[in-house]
Design an enzyme around this catalytic site. Structure first.
Site, PDB file in Angstrom:
ATOM      1  N   ARG A 298       0.864  -1.178   0.000  1.00 17.47           N
ATOM      2  CA  ARG A 298       0.000   0.000   0.000  1.00 17.47           C
ATOM      3  C   ARG A 298       0.906   1.235   0.000  1.00 17.47           C
ATOM      4  O   ARG A 298       2.114   1.124  -0.069  1.00 17.47           O
ATOM      5  CB  ARG A 298      -0.930  -0.034   1.209  1.00 17.47           C
ATOM      6  CG  ARG A 298      -0.227  -0.238   2.519  1.00 17.47           C
ATOM      7  CD  ARG A 298      -1.188  -0.350   3.698  1.00 17.47           C
ATOM      8  NE  ARG A 298      -0.453  -0.689   4.910  1.00 17.47           N
ATOM      9  CZ  ARG A 298      -0.997  -0.845   6.104  1.00 17.47           C
ATOM     10  NH1 ARG A 298      -2.297  -0.720   6.257  1.00 17.47           N
ATOM     11  NH2 ARG A 298      -0.254  -1.136   7.147  1.00 17.47           N
TER      12      ARG A 298
ATOM     13  N   ASN B 214      -5.483   6.633   5.109  1.00 19.87           N
ATOM     14  CA  ASN B 214      -5.054   5.885   6.289  1.00 19.87           C
ATOM     15  C   ASN B 214      -3.635   6.298   6.638  1.00 19.87           C
ATOM     16  O   ASN B 214      -2.738   6.224   5.801  1.00 19.87           O
ATOM     17  CB  ASN B 214      -5.077   4.373   6.017  1.00 19.87           C
ATOM     18  CG  ASN B 214      -4.895   3.576   7.293  1.00 19.87           C
ATOM     19  OD1 ASN B 214      -5.761   3.592   8.164  1.00 19.87           O
ATOM     20  ND2 ASN B 214      -3.759   2.913   7.429  1.00 19.87           N
ATOM     21  N   GLU B 215      -3.491   6.793   7.851  1.00 15.10           N
ATOM     22  CA  GLU B 215      -2.168   7.164   8.351  1.00 15.10           C
ATOM     23  C   GLU B 215      -1.380   7.986   7.326  1.00 15.10           C
ATOM     24  O   GLU B 215      -0.322   7.555   6.840  1.00 15.10           O
ATOM     25  CB  GLU B 215      -1.383   5.925   8.778  1.00 15.10           C
ATOM     26  CG  GLU B 215      -1.998   5.238   9.987  1.00 15.10           C
ATOM     27  CD  GLU B 215      -1.150   4.112  10.554  1.00 15.10           C
ATOM     28  OE1 GLU B 215      -0.371   3.516   9.791  1.00 15.10           O
ATOM     29  OE2 GLU B 215      -1.278   3.826  11.757  1.00 15.10           O
TER      30      GLU B 215
ATOM     31  N   GLU C 287      -7.227   3.086  16.166  1.00 17.81           N
ATOM     32  CA  GLU C 287      -6.639   1.749  16.121  1.00 17.81           C
ATOM     33  C   GLU C 287      -5.741   1.538  17.335  1.00 17.81           C
ATOM     34  O   GLU C 287      -4.933   2.409  17.659  1.00 17.81           O
ATOM     35  CB  GLU C 287      -5.724   1.573  14.905  1.00 17.81           C
ATOM     36  CG  GLU C 287      -6.380   1.583  13.566  1.00 17.81           C
ATOM     37  CD  GLU C 287      -5.333   1.444  12.447  1.00 17.81           C
ATOM     38  OE1 GLU C 287      -4.251   0.883  12.683  1.00 17.81           O
ATOM     39  OE2 GLU C 287      -5.609   1.932  11.344  1.00 17.81           O
TER      40      GLU C 287
ATOM     41  N   TRP D  37       4.716  -6.321  13.440  1.00 17.21           N
ATOM     42  CA  TRP D  37       5.753  -5.574  12.725  1.00 17.21           C
ATOM     43  C   TRP D  37       6.897  -5.114  13.622  1.00 17.21           C
ATOM     44  O   TRP D  37       7.729  -4.327  13.204  1.00 17.21           O
ATOM     45  CB  TRP D  37       5.133  -4.380  11.994  1.00 17.21           C
ATOM     46  CG  TRP D  37       4.100  -3.626  12.794  1.00 17.21           C
ATOM     47  CD1 TRP D  37       2.748  -3.808  12.739  1.00 17.21           C
ATOM     48  CD2 TRP D  37       4.312  -2.601  13.775  1.00 17.21           C
ATOM     49  NE1 TRP D  37       2.105  -2.964  13.624  1.00 17.21           N
ATOM     50  CE2 TRP D  37       3.039  -2.200  14.260  1.00 17.21           C
ATOM     51  CE3 TRP D  37       5.447  -1.970  14.280  1.00 17.21           C
ATOM     52  CZ2 TRP D  37       2.884  -1.216  15.241  1.00 17.21           C
ATOM     53  CZ3 TRP D  37       5.281  -0.988  15.251  1.00 17.21           C
ATOM     54  CH2 TRP D  37       4.018  -0.622  15.717  1.00 17.21           C
TER      55      TRP D  37
HETATM   56  C1  GAL Z   1      -1.524   0.585  11.262  1.00 21.64           C
HETATM   57  C2  GAL Z   1      -2.387   0.601  10.003  1.00 21.64           C
HETATM   58  C3  GAL Z   1      -3.325  -0.577   9.943  1.00 21.64           C
HETATM   59  C4  GAL Z   1      -2.589  -1.841  10.291  1.00 21.64           C
HETATM   60  C5  GAL Z   1      -1.967  -1.680  11.648  1.00 21.64           C
HETATM   61  C6  GAL Z   1      -1.260  -2.898  12.160  1.00 21.64           C
HETATM   62  O1  GAL Z   1      -0.380   1.343  11.108  1.00 21.64           O
HETATM   63  O2  GAL Z   1      -3.132   1.783   9.947  1.00 21.64           O
HETATM   64  O3  GAL Z   1      -3.892  -0.644   8.656  1.00 21.64           O
HETATM   65  O4  GAL Z   1      -1.615  -2.074   9.335  1.00 21.64           O
HETATM   66  O5  GAL Z   1      -1.027  -0.645  11.594  1.00 21.64           O
HETATM   67  O6  GAL Z   1      -0.667  -2.671  13.418  1.00 21.64           O
END
Ligand code: GAL
Length: 659
Positions: free
Chosen positions: A106, A144-145, A300, A308
């Site tokens: 993305r 998003n972000e 979120e 990650w």
């Molecule tokens: C955020 C993102 C989400 C998802 C999440 C996972 O940075 O907006 O789509 O990837 O991390 O922790």
């Protein structure tokens, strides 16, 4: 918002239709009332340029609506479709080292590119026209972000955009030369056309250019947001938001962003391997409240591990609940997770979710259901603000400037100092606000400036006025050094704060890695004095009194901690890096005592206590049962009455309603 919004990112496109029915049934069981939908589905709703397929989205929006679940409708522009990337390779993001980003993920595109902006405008218009008046749509979730994986693009289109931005800002090129100090190394420009994007250029690019580039890149993303917001506003009355990343995105200046959103929403993920990461979470929440100027929402966070980090540590028992309620205590009116149902495929299949791979017979699911039930009982907190007598200064531009190349020490890090001061206050159970240095500070009894390297003349004047008006200010070293162009303020170091602090700085003396600097005792009669790290400097007094001196190191015998009385106020200065256990706690205690800041007494260590409106949140981060003396009230969740103190079991949260 009349209820606490509860839910998460919902990606039904990853599942067959029969699963959607199970989803809404379980959402109802968990008390979910809002989901973020369609954030990454551009490639599905516009399978080919100008061809749209709304079948799936129509069904899901109606299904959710029929089950009383609101929709936070995403614009999918963070995931440009493959056909767009393939047809227009020129929109690819170019990084600092000149590499164009490949597809297969993305983000990865240039925020300034007109081909990308036009494509964004067109898909957003289609979405807004179709769902703008749908009763399910409570909010719009733009992109998003912003600024996550494509924060700065160094392509020629971005560079041209930057030049236009500079021409707007400076009017003529001589003003830019003056501001940037381009006489240094003969970098003088004769025309805006000669300015390039500050990509890799050893040994280092003009810091003033770098700083404006960061401001520009922030604005380039805001421009995309405003483009989308204005289109949506033609079709819908629902509020618009985009998910911030406070404080873990350095590159976006969220004080500027907040001017453009209707609702401030934030993504926060624990840095799970860190010790005491609940303090970093609290800092994120307090800073988001400052950005919002009041209540906000978590867009979120995670129910357990992310996927990650180097080692993705799962949350410990009760941690999901402690984290969530700490956000609510500090101003969150909404509590959303990434994501509703764990993905089977793709990059995030090892990320936790509200509904884990293991389904409903799991601890995470039970915790999610319990949390949803509890949130329903504390809806009275919605809209209430958090009161704080202390402000900690935070300025993204100062963070950017401090960490450019060629500083006096690599250990000068913005967050290192802010977190040292914030952490010490947290441990002393002091609830704080964050504030921008140019904000009105009059309502605070004390203001703490842990890292204000870049301090405009206007901000310095603001601090001076605050102290003259009876305020109490504590400033840490290497503050008030440069102006908004990263140019040293005229005169001596810290000259811009000279009248406030009653001192100036003759020379910096950063110390060796790991070096410890003994200071003379702060409190007369006490055996050991504070210990500094990282920094020493030659402080020259101009009215301030010395509270502690360096006992060793390059400035032995010279002032290390000072106090200056100005009018009805007082300003303290710390010329070295103090930590909670090595003098900072005592120094802060003196500041807070002088300022008359009341702190809860007798609270156990590791017990987070925050008052928000009618409720007090008591969060026990320790493995021991705790007892909070001198508190009375009714348990907002169980109805239990506490007459003489409140028990908070190990790892638990008690929410107290005050009558
Ligand atoms: C955020 C993102 C989400 C998802 C999440 C996972 O940075 O907006 O789509 O990837 O991390 O922790």
């Amino acid at each position: 918002m009349q209820t606490i919004r509860y839910g998460g990112d919902y990606n039904p496109e990853q599942w067959p239709e029969e699963v959607w029915h199970e989803d809404v049934r379980l959402m109802r069981e968990a008390g979910v009332n809002l989901v973020s939908l369609g954030i990454f589905n551009w490639g599905l709703i516009e399978p080919a340029p100008g061809e749209y397929d709304w079948t799936g989205l129509d069904k899901v929006v109606d299904l959710l609506h029929g089950n009383g679940i609101g929709v936070d409708l995403g614009t999918p522009t963070a995931a440009p479709p493959s056909w767009l990337r393939r047809a227009h390779p020129e929109i690819r993001l170019v990084d600092f080292e000149g590499r164009a980003m490949a597809a297969g993920s993305r983000h990865g595109v240039c925020p300034s590119h007109p081909v990308y902006s036009d494509a964004c405008a067109s898909i957003v218009e289609q979405l807004a026209a179709r769902y703008g008046t749908h009763p399910a749509v409570e909010m719009w979730h733009l992109h998003n972000e912003y600024g996550w994986a494509n924060v700065q693009c160094y392509c020629e289109v971005s560079a041209a955009h930057f030049r236009r931005w500079l021409a707007d800002r400076y009017g003529d090129v001589d003003a830019l030369n003056e501001a940037w100090g381009t006489a240094f190394w003969g970098l003088t420009y004769r025309d805006f056309d000669q300015v390039e994007a500050p990509a890799i250029a050893p040994p280092g690019v003009n810091p003033a250019l770098r700083l404006d580039w960061m401001r520009f890149s922030n604005d380039a993303h805001i421009a995309n947001y405003k483009l989308q917001r204005d289109i949506i506003a033609r079709y819908s009355q629902a509020p618009a938001t985009t998910n911030f990343m406070v404080p873990n995105c350095k590159d976006m200046d969220y004080f500027r962003w907040a001017e453009h959103v209707d609702v401030v929403s934030n993504n926060h993920y624990l840095i799970a391997e860190r010790e005491e990461h609940e303090i970093e979470l609290a800092m994120s929440a307090d800073l988001t409240r400052a950005v919002a100027g009041g209540p906000w929402m978590i867009m979120e966070h995670s129910t357990s591990a992310v996927n990650w980090q180097p080692r993705n540590i799962a949350k410990t028992p009760g941690e999901l609940r402690r984290n969530s309620l700490s956000h609510v205590a500090r101003g969150a009116d909404g509590l959303m997770f990434f994501q509703w149902r764990a993905s089977r495929a793709g990059s995030e299949k090892f990320h936790s979710a509200m509904l884990p791979h293991g389904g409903t017979d799991t601890q995470v699911w039970r915790d999610v259901v319990a949390l949803g039930r509890d949130l329903g009982k504390i809806a009275g907190v919605v809209g209430a603000d958090v009161h704080a007598d202390v402000a900690v200064l935070w300025d993204w531009e100062s963070w950017w400037a401090l960490e450019l190349e060629w500083r006096p020490s690599v250990e000068l890090e913005f967050r290192e100092r802010v977190e040292a001061y914030y952490g010490s206050l947290w441990k002393q159970h002091v609830t704080v606000d964050f504030a921008h240095p140019e904000a009105d500070l009059g309502r605070y009894k004390a203001v703490i400036a842990p890292s204000s390297y870049l301090l405009t003349a206007a901000a310095a004047k603001n601090l001076q006025g605050y102290v003259e008006g009876g305020g109490h200010l504590l400033v840490s070293y290497f503050s008030g050094i440069v102006d908004e162009h990263d140019a040293v303020h005229p005169g001596a170091h810290a000259s811009v704060l000279r009248a406030t602090l009653g001192l100036w700085v003759e020379e910096f003396h950063p110390v060796h890695e790991g070096a410890r600097l003994a200071l003379t005792s702060l409190a007369p009669g006490s055996a050991s004095g504070p210990v500094g790290r990282i920094w020493s400097e030659h402080v020259r007094l101009d009215g301030a009194e010395v509270l502690a001196a360096f006992a060793d190191g390059p400035d032995a015998g010279r002032p290390a901690i000072t106090r200056n009385r100005v009018g009805a106020g007082t300003a303290w200065y710390a010329a070295t890096a103090l930590d909670d256990a090595t003098g900072l706690r005592e120094l802060l205690a003196e500041v807070l005592d002088t300022a008359g800041v009341e702190r809860p007494q007798g609270l156990p260590d590791g017990l987070e206590a925050v008052r928000r409106g009618p409720l007090s949140f008591l969060i026990n981060h320790t493995g021991q049962d705790q007892h909070v003396p001198d508190l009375r009230g009714t348990d907002a969740l169980t109805g239990a009455a506490y007459e003489s103190g409140v028990p908070v079991p190990a790892g638990e949260v008690v929410i107290l309603a005050h009558s």
